[in-house]
Design an enzyme around this catalytic site. Structure first.
Site, PDB file in Angstrom:
ATOM      1  N   ILE A   1      -6.543   5.611   5.369  1.00  0.00           N
ATOM      2  CA  ILE A   1      -5.999   4.252   5.368  1.00  0.00           C
ATOM      3  C   ILE A   1      -5.671   3.812   3.944  1.00  0.00           C
ATOM      4  O   ILE A   1      -5.112   2.756   3.739  1.00  0.00           O
ATOM      5  CB  ILE A   1      -7.010   3.273   6.007  1.00  0.00           C
ATOM      6  CG1 ILE A   1      -7.533   3.837   7.326  1.00  0.00           C
ATOM      7  CG2 ILE A   1      -6.386   1.924   6.285  1.00  0.00           C
ATOM      8  CD1 ILE A   1      -8.754   3.121   7.845  1.00  0.00           C
TER       9      ILE A   1
ATOM     10  N   PRO B   1      -3.999   2.855   0.553  1.00  0.00           N
ATOM     11  CA  PRO B   1      -4.894   2.017  -0.248  1.00  0.00           C
ATOM     12  C   PRO B   1      -5.193   0.650   0.361  1.00  0.00           C
ATOM     13  O   PRO B   1      -5.509  -0.294  -0.365  1.00  0.00           O
ATOM     14  CB  PRO B   1      -4.079   1.827  -1.524  1.00  0.00           C
ATOM     15  CG  PRO B   1      -2.667   1.646  -1.006  1.00  0.00           C
ATOM     16  CD  PRO B   1      -2.576   2.577   0.186  1.00  0.00           C
ATOM     17  N   ASP B   2      -5.024   0.468   1.678  1.00  0.00           N
ATOM     18  CA  ASP B   2      -5.128  -0.869   2.277  1.00  0.00           C
ATOM     19  C   ASP B   2      -6.412  -1.594   1.903  1.00  0.00           C
ATOM     20  O   ASP B   2      -6.380  -2.777   1.509  1.00  0.00           O
ATOM     21  CB  ASP B   2      -5.037  -0.759   3.801  1.00  0.00           C
ATOM     22  CG  ASP B   2      -3.695  -0.223   4.260  1.00  0.00           C
ATOM     23  OD1 ASP B   2      -2.996  -0.948   4.975  1.00  0.00           O
ATOM     24  OD2 ASP B   2      -3.360   0.917   3.905  1.00  0.00           O
ATOM     25  N   HIS B   3      -7.545  -0.923   2.054  1.00  0.00           N
ATOM     26  CA  HIS B   3      -8.813  -1.592   1.793  1.00  0.00           C
ATOM     27  C   HIS B   3      -8.975  -1.926   0.312  1.00  0.00           C
ATOM     28  O   HIS B   3      -9.582  -2.949  -0.038  1.00  0.00           O
ATOM     29  CB  HIS B   3      -9.973  -0.719   2.273  1.00  0.00           C
ATOM     30  CG  HIS B   3     -10.053  -0.612   3.761  1.00  0.00           C
ATOM     31  ND1 HIS B   3     -10.765  -1.489   4.539  1.00  0.00           N
ATOM     32  CD2 HIS B   3      -9.483   0.267   4.621  1.00  0.00           C
ATOM     33  CE1 HIS B   3     -10.648  -1.156   5.808  1.00  0.00           C
ATOM     34  NE2 HIS B   3      -9.869  -0.091   5.887  1.00  0.00           N
TER      35      HIS B   3
END
Length: 805
Positions: A563, A565-567
């Site tokens: 996921i 670099p969303d977080h």
């Protein structure tokens, strides 16, 4: 005092003792305007000699210490320890990365610092935290990626896993540590008391890179990571990569309209005309044949041509760029994402500027890292004028520092969900504004669940208000809410809010104290800003996909399930929002925060990109082979698909390794006495390590090496978190209850361990429109008949009990 005018943390003083671990924490605070004073021993910090070097300059030190001032102190000397305490007396935050207990033994640990200045926030960043059975273990970026669940989901199904490129564990931990530090500082502004913030890189890696117990991306389809296949998941069919005339492109077909664009581009083949292919599940089942057709269409066209045609047809697509192409990228140069700057005296290179824009101005690179002791005279003179800290107020009960803050959350999918959740966990009233006409993609499920575990974790502690922003009355209601709120979050395509008449120019007039934070794939300006963007496409456009690959397979791209670099982008935005809240206390005015996912990746690759600019062709895929010493790699362990990372650096750890694996003959071999010699004979060493690890279970392999002082980390799967002794000892996971899910859910706890900040509440995530009536009555004062009318007219929406039960 050193001033950074116009930046939100101007006036904040930070003492930075970090060395080699998460040094970007202080750099990020400096980018935002804090006066960050880097403390080194008289001969200079060890990271001044850290590879890669260019003309004797550590490019790591250059990128991680820009915008700071530098002083020298010998902490083995009692007089210099006294000077450190004097500096701490006038500081707001102190960052340190020593082994647990090391500063205590010198009399300058957290308790001593807080005794001198009760308002100080001490941020301790260690590999495994201040407590627990692993507290004295040694970590590296690779050991954290292995233990933190990232490695087990990275690679080609059926082959060995692949370590991601660069240093994403420490870089991501640095951002979360900055978030935790500013939370504690905000709490101090209300209570008068500082804090000791205990940050574990291991835990922060497990929370931020590809979290098994947080919100997941489309690649999981709502299926929890605990239920994914044991091996590397075959996610490449969701975000496929195709060879073309001059390289590769990646597409990302999630929505029906995107598939329809691709269907038309293919010439509307009869075999895919069935409406079942409008669904993600339908296409996934037929992906093998579908990808053959797309591959034939793309094969003889160039990347530029395919990207242009895809944008015209509404098909999300991106070219896989190499690092040299990224550094020359017109979009990144036009936005100021990359700058040409003097990074050390007489040395100029091109490097990422920084993470974020604040009030339309980039909060990034301003000046080079300091020379050893460059600012001794001025900093010590300032300290001599600092008045002594006042007495400590009585310690209040732990609290959540964002209580009383109201947030309107328009965020969707992962990055949007995560930012709102981070603020809600800390006490903010976060109202998720949504509608059925434009549903949040993270509500979708391949299994038809009412609400998924992924959504429940990503939206816990929020309310949901259904508001149709495409109606004039809905827009008016949103504006009335905005006038009564503190923060607005969004991550739409740039220009979307402005097209609705909800840009900062409008909302700021209604509420001058409002802070509006937006996140997008490639940023709100620049020639690529209107491109459709998802994480997989951002990774392709920033060169990460091309670096993250199994070098033993043609193509071999390994980043499909992740996921990233969303977080991290959400945490970057959270840090900037907290900085804006701190500034608002001083000025009474709000402002804007803007984050681009692409710039999150670029900033975390700063050292490699700077090196590439100075020596083109040096930033290349390395797979599971470390570049600077040996053994540094991934080794098979006893059992099926079991692995352990071993990461040796320096002669002391090399000697310890040889003794553990019973190979004194290697220790006596003069060819292996230096890092250069070990690199030259890597095959010999790898064979010896493999012979030992292959007969040893992974947890025992890790334990025996760590007890000897050798950094090692087993490849841990998400399902193993529940029994990990370190995570259990530190309360990493807690249980939450979510209606419509028939069992309790393990979910991650807070971002760090605090003394004065309470753990997050664990209220369930909302159904769509579950709190519409509550919000309308409580915040807008609307009577029930008026709410009924607005619901009947489609202006407001509430939970459809028939559909949701």
């Amino acid at each position: 005092m050193h001033a950074a005018r116009g930046l939100p943390l101007a006036g904040l003083r930070v003492i930075d003792l970090a060395d080699g671990k998460a040094e970007m924490c202080g750099r990020f605070l400096a980018d935002l305007g804090a006066d960050v004073i880097r403390v080194e021993p008289p001969g200079g910090a060890p990271t001044r000699r850290r590879e890669p070097l260019h003309e004797g300059v550590s490019l790591y030190f250059a990128t991680h210490n820009a915008n700071k001032r530098g002083i020298t102190l010998d902490l083995r000397d009692s007089a210099d320890r006294g000077r450190l305490l004097d500096l701490a007396a006038g500081a707001d935050i102190l960052i340190e990365t020593e082994r647990p207990g090391a500063l205590d033994r010198l009399g300058i640990g957290a308790d001593a610092l807080l005794a001198r200045n009760p308002a100080l926030v001490v941020v301790s960043i260690t590999d495994f935290g201040q407590t627990g059975p692993y507290r004295d273990w040694i970590g590296t970026d690779w050991t954290h990626l292995a233990l933190g669940g990232v490695l087990s989901r990275s690679g080609i199904p059926g082959r060995e896993p692949v370590l991601p490129p660069g240093p994403p564990a420490y870089e991501s931990a640095a951002v979360q540590a900055a978030f935790a530090g500013l939370l504690a500082y905000l709490n101090r502004l209300d209570t008068g008391r500082g804090d000791h913030v205990d940050c574990s890189v291991y835990e922060m890696t497990a929370q931020t890179l590809d979290p098994g117990f947080g919100i997941g991306g489309s690649a999981t389809g709502g299926v929890p990571a605990t239920e994914l296949p044991r091996g590397r998941p075959d996610a490449g069919r969701l975000y496929p990569i195709f060879r073309c005339a001059d390289g590769y492109v990646r597409i990302c077909l999630l929505a029906r309209r995107q598939w329809r664009g691709m269907f038309a581009w293919l010439g509307e083949p009869e075999e895919f005309a069935d409406p079942k292919y409008d669904t993600l599940a339908g296409r996934f089942g037929a992906s093998e044949r579908l990808h053959v057709l797309i591959g034939e269409l793309f094969r003889d066209r160039t990347r530029d041509e395919l990207v242009a045609r895809g944008q015209e047809r509404g098909v999300p697509i991106a070219a896989l760029l190499d690092p040299g192409e990224v550094l020359a990228g017109p979009h990144f140069l036009a936005r100021g994402s990359l700058v040409d700057a003097e990074v050390a005296p007489g040395l100029t290179g091109r490097l990422p500027s920084g993470y974020v824009e604040v009030n339309g101005v980039r909060a990034g690179f301003r000046h080079r890292a300091p020379e050893v002791g460059e600012h001794n005279d001025e900093v010590f003179a300032e300290a001599a004028r600092t008045p002594p800290a006042g007495p400590a107020p009585a310690a209040p009960a732990p609290r959540r520092p964002l209580e009383g803050l109201r947030v309107l959350d328009l965020g969707v999918i992962v990055a949007g969900a995560e930012l709102g959740r981070l603020l809600a966990d800390q006490g903010a009233e976060v109202i998720k504004v949504e509608s059925r006409a434009y549903p949040d993609g993270s509500r979708q499920s391949l299994t038809g669940q009412v609400i998924t575990a992924s959504f429940a974790r990503g939206h816990r502690n929020k309310l949901s208000a259904g508001i149709n922003l495409r109606s004039p009355e809905g827009l008016d209601i949103f504006k009335r809410l905005a006038a009564r709120s503190d923060v607005i979050l969004s991550n739409f395509k740039p220009g979307t809010l402005e097209s609705l008449g909800l840009g900062y120019d409008v909302i700021g007039e209604l509420n001058p104290r409002i802070i509006m934070a937006d996140s997008s794939a490639l940023g709100a300006s620049g020639p690529w800003s209107r491109r459709m963007g998802y994480g997989p496409l951002v990774r392709a456009s920033t060169g990460l996909t091309g670096l993250w690959r199994d070098t033993g397979v043609e193509g071999g791209f390994c980043d499909a399930i992740t996921i990233y670099p969303d977080h991290i982008a959400a945490r970057v935005a959270a840090v900037a929002v907290l900085a804006a809240l701190i500034e608002r206390r001083r000025t009474g005015r709000g402002g804007t925060v803007s984050v681009a996912q692409a710039e999150t990746i670029l900033t975390q690759m700063s050292t490699g990109l700077l090196r590439e600019s100075l020596r083109p062709g040096t930033l290349t895929p390395h797979g599971n082979t470390g570049e600077w010493d040996a053994p540094q790699g991934l080794y098979p362990c006893a059992g099926e698909d079991e692995w352990c990372v071993v990461s040796v650096e320096g002669e002391e750890r090399w000697r310890s390794l040889c003794r553990v694996i019973g190979r004194d003959d290697l220790l006596a071999d003069p060819r292996l006495a230096t890092s250069a010699g070990r690199r030259a004979h890597r095959g010999l060493i790898d064979a010896a390590v493999t012979a030992w690890t292959a007969a040893t279970p992974p947890r025992e392999c890790m334990r025996r090496l760590q007890e000897a002082g050798v950094p090692a980390g087993m490849m841990q799967r998400v399902t193993e978190y529940l029994d990990d002794p370190q995570l259990r000892a530190r309360g990493f996971l807690r249980e939450m209850r979510q209606p419509h899910i028939g069992h309790t859910l393990p979910t991650e706890n807070g971002p760090a361990a605090f003394r004065g900040i309470a753990d997050p509440e664990l209220r369930p995530a909302p159904l769509m429109g579950e709190h519409t009536r509550l919000v309308a009555a409580k915040l807008l004062g609307l009577a029930e008949p008026e709410v009924d009318r607005l619901i009947e007219a489609g202006v407001l929406e509430e939970t459809d009990t028939k559909a949701e039960v």
